[in-house]
Motif scaffolding. Structure first.
Motif, PDB file in Angstrom:
ATOM      1  N   VAL A 120       0.831  -1.210   0.000  1.00 54.05           N
ATOM      2  CA  VAL A 120       0.000   0.000   0.000  1.00 54.05           C
ATOM      3  C   VAL A 120       0.865   1.260   0.000  1.00 54.05           C
ATOM      4  CG1 VAL A 120      -1.584   1.353   1.446  1.00 54.05           C
ATOM      5  CG2 VAL A 120      -2.039  -1.062   1.021  1.00 54.05           C
ATOM      6  N   ASP A 121       1.991   1.198   0.710  1.00 52.20           N
ATOM      7  CA  ASP A 121       2.890   2.355   0.793  1.00 52.20           C
ATOM      8  C   ASP A 121       3.839   2.453  -0.398  1.00 52.20           C
ATOM      9  OD1 ASP A 121       1.744   3.102   3.174  1.00 52.20           O
ATOM     10  OD2 ASP A 121       3.303   2.215   4.422  1.00 52.20           O
ATOM     11  N   GLY A 122       3.689   1.561  -1.378  1.00 50.12           N
ATOM     12  CA  GLY A 122       4.537   1.604  -2.554  1.00 50.12           C
ATOM     13  C   GLY A 122       5.858   0.873  -2.396  1.00 50.12           C
ATOM     14  N   GLY A 123       5.995   0.143  -1.317  1.00 46.59           N
ATOM     15  CA  GLY A 123       7.224  -0.614  -1.077  1.00 46.59           C
ATOM     16  C   GLY A 123       7.033  -2.072  -1.405  1.00 46.59           C
ATOM     17  N   GLU A 124       8.046  -2.849  -1.067  1.00 45.03           N
ATOM     18  CA  GLU A 124       7.980  -4.287  -1.329  1.00 45.03           C
ATOM     19  C   GLU A 124       8.584  -5.032  -0.145  1.00 45.03           C
ATOM     20  OE1 GLU A 124       9.411  -7.507  -4.703  1.00 45.03           O
ATOM     21  OE2 GLU A 124      10.458  -5.597  -4.553  1.00 45.03           O
ATOM     22  N   LEU A 125       7.859  -6.021   0.336  1.00 44.92           N
ATOM     23  CA  LEU A 125       8.361  -6.929   1.346  1.00 44.92           C
ATOM     24  C   LEU A 125       8.502  -8.286   0.682  1.00 44.92           C
ATOM     25  CD1 LEU A 125       9.106  -7.432   4.362  1.00 44.92           C
ATOM     26  CD2 LEU A 125       6.733  -8.190   4.652  1.00 44.92           C
ATOM     27  N   LEU A 126       9.740  -8.721   0.514  1.00 47.22           N
ATOM     28  CA  LEU A 126      10.006 -10.017  -0.091  1.00 47.22           C
ATOM     29  C   LEU A 126      10.217 -11.023   1.035  1.00 47.22           C
ATOM     30  CD1 LEU A 126      10.652 -11.766  -2.570  1.00 47.22           C
ATOM     31  CD2 LEU A 126      13.023 -11.030  -2.343  1.00 47.22           C
ATOM     32  N   ILE A 127       9.402 -12.079   1.046  1.00 48.88           N
ATOM     33  CA  ILE A 127       9.493 -13.089   2.102  1.00 48.88           C
ATOM     34  C   ILE A 127      10.074 -14.367   1.517  1.00 48.88           C
ATOM     35  CG2 ILE A 127       8.211 -14.468   3.772  1.00 48.88           C
ATOM     36  CD1 ILE A 127       6.144 -12.207   3.874  1.00 48.88           C
ATOM     37  N   ARG A 128      11.218 -14.773   2.070  1.00 46.11           N
ATOM     38  CA  ARG A 128      11.854 -16.044   1.686  1.00 46.11           C
ATOM     39  C   ARG A 128      11.500 -17.082   2.734  1.00 46.11           C
ATOM     40  NH1 ARG A 128      17.932 -13.794   0.862  1.00 46.11           N
ATOM     41  NH2 ARG A 128      17.563 -12.590  -1.008  1.00 46.11           N
ATOM     42  N   SER A 129      11.009 -18.214   2.268  1.00 40.85           N
ATOM     43  CA  SER A 129      10.699 -19.283   3.225  1.00 40.85           C
ATOM     44  C   SER A 129      11.049 -20.634   2.656  1.00 40.85           C
ATOM     45  CB  SER A 129       9.226 -19.252   3.607  1.00 40.85           C
ATOM     46  OG  SER A 129       8.402 -19.416   2.488  1.00 40.85           O
TER      47      SER A 129
END
Length: 81
Positions: A72-81
């Motif tokens: 929503v804030d224009g960022g990116e959260l990349l989750i490695r699992s």
């Protein structure tokens, strides 16, 4: 035995490496760290969960919300699992 949550932060790379058992409290800790990285100018934060032994339902919900908030804030959260 499931370990206590720990996180290692690479502020330069915008990387949070998490290990242990991720509950809602632990996910809140991770969220605070991710938010601080974003506030420090990282539009992209990488959350490495490969060392996490288990994530409970509430912890998973916190991570989903954090992912949404980044988007929503224009960022990116990349989750490695």
């Amino acid at each position: 035995m499931i370990g206590v949550l720990s996180e290692v932060v690479d502020r330069r790379a915008g990387l949070i490496t998490v290990s242990g058992h991720l509950t809602s409290s632990g996910a809140d800790l991770v969220r605070g760290t991710a938010d601080r990285l974003r506030d420090a100018g990282h539009a992209r934060v990488v959350l490495d969960l490969r060392g996490v032994g288990a994530v409970d339902v509430d912890g998973r919900a916190v991570l989903r919300e954090l992912h949404r908030a980044f988007r929503v804030d224009g960022g990116e959260l990349l989750i490695r699992s």
